[in-house]
Design an enzyme around this catalytic site. Structure first.
Site, mmCIF file in Angstrom:
data_model
loop_
_atom_site.group_PDB
_atom_site.id
_atom_site.type_symbol
_atom_site.label_atom_id
_atom_site.label_comp_id
_atom_site.label_asym_id
_atom_site.label_seq_id
_atom_site.Cartn_x
_atom_site.Cartn_y
_atom_site.Cartn_z
ATOM 1 N N GLU A 87 33.592 36.075 48.472
ATOM 2 C CA GLU A 87 32.928 36.876 47.430
ATOM 3 C C GLU A 87 32.798 36.095 46.124
ATOM 4 O O GLU A 87 31.779 36.158 45.465
ATOM 5 C CB GLU A 87 33.761 38.155 47.213
ATOM 6 C CG GLU A 87 33.249 39.045 46.114
ATOM 7 C CD GLU A 87 32.471 40.233 46.649
ATOM 8 O OE1 GLU A 87 32.829 40.701 47.737
ATOM 9 O OE2 GLU A 87 31.524 40.666 45.977
ATOM 10 N N ASP A 88 33.823 35.356 45.776
ATOM 11 C CA ASP A 88 33.881 34.769 44.426
ATOM 12 C C ASP A 88 33.718 33.258 44.365
ATOM 13 O O ASP A 88 33.742 32.689 43.286
ATOM 14 C CB ASP A 88 35.237 35.121 43.775
ATOM 15 C CG ASP A 88 35.373 36.611 43.513
ATOM 16 O OD1 ASP A 88 34.337 37.288 43.498
ATOM 17 O OD2 ASP A 88 36.508 37.073 43.344
#
Ligand code: MN
Length: 498
Positions: A87-88
């Site tokens: 996600e990051d």
């Protein structure tokens, strides 16, 4: 006396602490993968800083420590360390799979798919619920990782702007905590609720906290006196005791109970409960006898959740007695395994039953809900789905003594479909506690229900839809009337062409 509402994350989370936490519980576990995952996540998140000012890796590390404390498999701990990587950061799920294998990649993908859920009004809320159920049905461990993730986010919520604090905390109270409860994860549910409480209802939180603080000190001496007397008596009877401890009721569950009792703290008898943990179930009953022999039990307050566990798996004996000086004290008696289950619920089942059969049985309702959620796209139906889970439940029994849990006011038809679709389809009548009743009669907790089946019956009556309460029964009836309508149309309409 323990104050359960104060469980902060580790003050100094390190890889070493994580490894020690696993080793303590699983001395033979191979920790190479955990170490590699930590280094991998640390490198991937390098340069990222949390709102609190600490390096980002602290967050997945604390998530992993929570999972290790719950004694989950190192594979789940590894997934916890990596849960925010896709996600990051620039790293993809495929790369995770190459480095850590299919299972870890699958778990991380599940967590990522759930996404950074945000509470934005009822539509988003229901959409989130649906996502949660689908994820749960695929692999319940995804939700457990999500719980651990949320727990750390709540613990560091003070660093976020107030609007965001409120949103995350409200969503926790409305979605995460009820699901943790349904999965039998009492400890998780309690922590999630208490951490959210002060952000969602700050005034009420201060009030309840004040009430407890006022009373807890005076109660402490008293509870010690009662515990010592009991421990001495149990020793005399040669019952090995694992522990006897006083536990303050959690703040949010106390708050909910106060609302049901005119906000009068004097009416709450389990502000402090004494938890007695013994070696096995037989000792639980002996200990109960000892307690009732010393102090007079309060009528109607004894509950045997060992013989008849709650549907979420909870097992314990509960009793309330007039203890020293006639004061009312509640006891919870359970063995060590029951205690593990009460705290970790479905998560504990991976420890005790690695074949998964027990856990599979436990999450049958999750599968049914997910299936119902998939079949339904209209908002109204999804709202019903929500009510199914969070409404008050009643617990009823099959003639063999299996527990079926249903929403309040459910009928024998709901029961029939909950047991088996075929039983629902062929349901022709019902006996409740040996008496014939009509099929729309609301059931009560404790009822024993015997469905009368007519084997020649092909399907449910369409008008049952008017009184059934569960989404499952509604779906079955609708599906059947849809197919029978289609068949009828086929027969009734002249075939064109040919
Ligand atoms: Mn996270």
């Amino acid at each position: 006396m323990q104050h359960p509402q104060d469980i902060p994350p580790p003050e100094n989370p390190t890889l070493q602490l994580l490894l020690d936490t696993i080793r303590e519980r699983r001395p033979t576990a191979d920790l190479t993968m955990v170490q590699l995952a930590y280094e991998f996540a640390d490198a991937a998140h390098s340069g990222q800083i949390r709102k609190s000012g600490v390096p980002y890796i602290i967050h997945p590390l604390c998530t992993a420590i929570t999972l290790a404390q719950m004694n989950l498999d190192p594979v789940v701990v590894v997934a916890g360390l990596l849960h925010d990587v896709p996600e990051d950061t620039a790293v993809t799920i495929e790369e995770l799979e190459k480095n850590f294998g299919k299972e870890v990649a699958h778990l991380v993908a599940g967590v990522t798919k759930l996404g950074k859920i945000k509470y934005r009004g009822i539509e988003r809320y229901i959409e989130n619920l649906r996502k949660m159920f689908v994820a749960m049905a695929e692999d319940i461990r995804v939700i457990i990782i999500k719980f651990a993730d949320r727990l750390h986010n709540l613990n560091t919520l003070e660093h976020l702007p107030p609007k965001k604090q409120y949103r995350v905390a409200l969503e926790t109270l409305e979605i995460y905590a009820p699901i943790a409860n349904r999965l039998g994860m009492g400890e998780m549910k309690g922590q999630l609720e208490d951490l959210s409480f002060k952000y969602v209802y700050p005034k009420e939180y201060a009030w309840v906290r004040g009430l407890v603080e006022e009373r807890s000190e005076q109660k402490e001496a008293y509870i010690n006196e009662v515990s010592q007397k009991l421990e001495a008596e149990l020793a005399k009877q040669n019952i090995p005791v694992v522990s006897v401890s006083g536990r303050l009721k959690r703040l949010y569950s106390l708050y909910e109970k106060l609302l049901r009792h005119d906000k009068d703290i004097e009416k709450i008898h389990d502000l402090v409960a004494l938890r007695v943990i013994v070696k096995n179930a037989a000792d639980c009953y002996t200990a109960l006898g000892v307690i009732h022999n010393i102090w007079r039990p309060m009528p109607g307050r004894f509950k045997d959740y060992i013989a008849q566990p709650k549907p979420n798996g909870y097992q314990s004996l509960h009793t309330t007695v007039f203890a020293e000086q006639g004061k009312i004290v509640e006891f919870q008696i359970r063995d060590e395994e029951q205690n593990m289950n009460a705290e970790f619920g479905i998560a504990a089942h991976w420890v005790y039953d690695e074949t998964g059969s027990k856990a599979t049985k436990q999450i049958k309702w999750v599968r049914e809900l997910a299936a119902a959620g998939d079949a339904m796209t209209r908002l109204k139906d999804l709202e019903n789905l929500k009510i199914d889970i969070f409404e008050n439940r009643i617990f009823v029994f099959t003639p063999k003594g299996d527990v079926i849990d249903l929403p309040e006011n459910a009928t024998p038809v709901d029961f029939a479909f909950a047991v088996h679709t075929q039983i629902g389809n062929q349901c022709a009548g019902a006996r409740v506690n040996d008496r014939i009743v009509s099929l729309d009669q609301p059931l009560k907790s404790g009822d024993v229900i015997d469905i009368i089946v007519d084997k020649s019956k092909k399907g449910p009556s369409a008008d049952w839809i008017k009184f059934v309460k569960t989404t499952h029964a509604k779906t079955c009836i609708k599906q059947y009337s849809k197919t029978s309508l289609a068949n009828w149309l086929k027969r009734a309409l002249p075939t064109r062409g040919k």
